[in-house]
Design a protein around this motif. Structure first.
Motif, short mmCIF file in Angstrom:
data_model
loop_
_atom_site.label_atom_id
_atom_site.label_comp_id
_atom_site.label_asym_id
_atom_site.label_seq_id
_atom_site.Cartn_x
_atom_site.Cartn_y
_atom_site.Cartn_z
N GLY A 144 0.78 -1.23 0.00
CA GLY A 144 0.00 0.00 0.00
C GLY A 144 0.81 1.28 0.00
O GLY A 144 0.25 2.37 0.06
N THR A 145 2.13 1.16 -0.07
CA THR A 145 3.01 2.31 -0.14
C THR A 145 3.76 2.25 -1.46
O THR A 145 4.44 1.26 -1.75
N ASP A 146 3.61 3.30 -2.27
CA ASP A 146 4.26 3.32 -3.58
C ASP A 146 5.49 4.21 -3.51
O ASP A 146 5.39 5.42 -3.30
N LEU A 147 6.65 3.60 -3.66
CA LEU A 147 7.92 4.32 -3.63
C LEU A 147 8.21 4.80 -5.05
O LEU A 147 8.63 4.02 -5.91
N LEU A 148 7.95 6.07 -5.31
CA LEU A 148 8.05 6.62 -6.65
C LEU A 148 9.50 6.75 -7.09
O LEU A 148 10.41 6.85 -6.25
#
Length: 318
Positions: A144-148
């Motif tokens: 649920g965490t998108d590391l761009l």
């Protein structure tokens, strides 16, 4: 001793004995088998390794077993670092270094999905907890965490120990986006099994793989031949991948742990035991999966060994 993040690095499953404890004897044999087939490192404690169900003591004991298993060939062990709290994650990182791990795969915090300032602080606390090189792990589907790409570049710019990224968003454009921002600064890894050929073809340095736990020869052949400068080698990789893809997709469903362990059992390299709340596949779902697995195993293609592939690629690169 330093390590290189490159090639096919299995995210290993955690084997359990009948009493539910970790089967350290099998864990060592399995790791050695993977290394014999050409694995360039062993990654423990990830989601495929059911890391969320293991206590810190269990995690460190397993890492120690794997370090000893890899010691004769100097194959590095990388510990996946995940926890509910930043303090626990940093403590686990320090423990992994103490038992001999040579790298860390750093995950975002479990459960908490805060703003970038909080997520960055968590990553930085783990990165700074040891002197070990770190692979960042981006898996927005699971965590649920998108590391761009821009955030990856931010962390890499601030921390020399950030040396690699495992990209599991499923979007191949992320691989090229990170490369465009950072050039060769980071080693780029495919993080999903059903993107291995494509990622290798566009220049990924490695693959953190799942089905490799059961099928290492085929996994290494697909990825390394896909990266070859030879069109003939890439065509060979594509043919193996076409056969392999229905099995590789078992890595990309919610019950991927059970399915990969089922394939391990079918090749006599493991069992189906998982730790609750997971349960082994059962009923019609297990029957359908077994039918798929057996059908494909019944027509496994001949593949070159890792040593043969190295020779093949060296010859066309000379």
């Amino acid at each position: 001793m330093s390590m290189q993040f490159q090639g096919v690095m299995p995210a290993t499953t955690t084997p359990f004995a009948e009493d539910g404890t970790i089967d350290h004897g099998f864990a060592a044999r399995h790791a050695q088998w993977l290394i014999e087939h050409g694995a360039t490192g062993i990654i423990a404690l990830g989601s495929l390794g059911e890391g969320a169900t293991l206590s810190r003591d269990e995690k460190l004991a397993l890492c120690k077993t794997l370090v000893e298993a890899g010691r004769p060939t100097q194959t590095p062990v990388v510990a996946a670092i995940s926890a509910l709290s930043t303090e626990e994650a940093a403590a686990l990182a320090r423990g992994a270094q103490q038992v001999g791990c040579r790298g860390l795969m750093v995950l975002p915090p479990y459960v908490h999905k805060g703003p970038w300032a909080e997520i960055r602080a968590h990553f930085e606390a783990v990165i700074e907890a040891t002197e070990l090189p770190c692979m960042l792990y981006n898996n927005p589907i699971a965590y649920g965490t998108d590391l761009l790409p821009e955030q990856i570049a931010e962390l890499a710019g601030a921390h020399e120990r950030v040396v690699a990224v495992k990209e599991s968003s499923g979007d191949l454009r992320r691989v090229t986006a990170v490369r465009a921002l950072l050039g060769e600064r980071l080693r780029l890894f495919a993080g999903l099994d059903d993107m291995a050929f494509e990622a290798g073809s566009i220049g990924a340095d490695g693959w953190v793989a799942g089905l490799v736990n059961a099928l290492p020869a085929e996994s290494i052949a697909v990825f390394e031949l896909a990266r070859s400068p030879s069109a003939a080698h890439r065509a060979q990789a594509a043919a193996i991948y076409h056969w392999f893809l229905p099995l590789l997709r078992l890595d990309c469903v919610p019950d991927f742990v059970q399915r990969i362990k089922l394939v391990q059992a079918e090749v006599d390299m493991g069992n189906e035991r998982v730790r609750a709340p997971r349960a082994p596949l059962s009923g019609s779902e297990r029957e359908r999966t077994l039918a798929l697995v057996r059908e494909h195993l019944g027509r496994r293609p001949a593949v070159p060994t890792a040593a043969e592939i190295r020779t093949m690629i060296a010859e066309v690169s000379a």
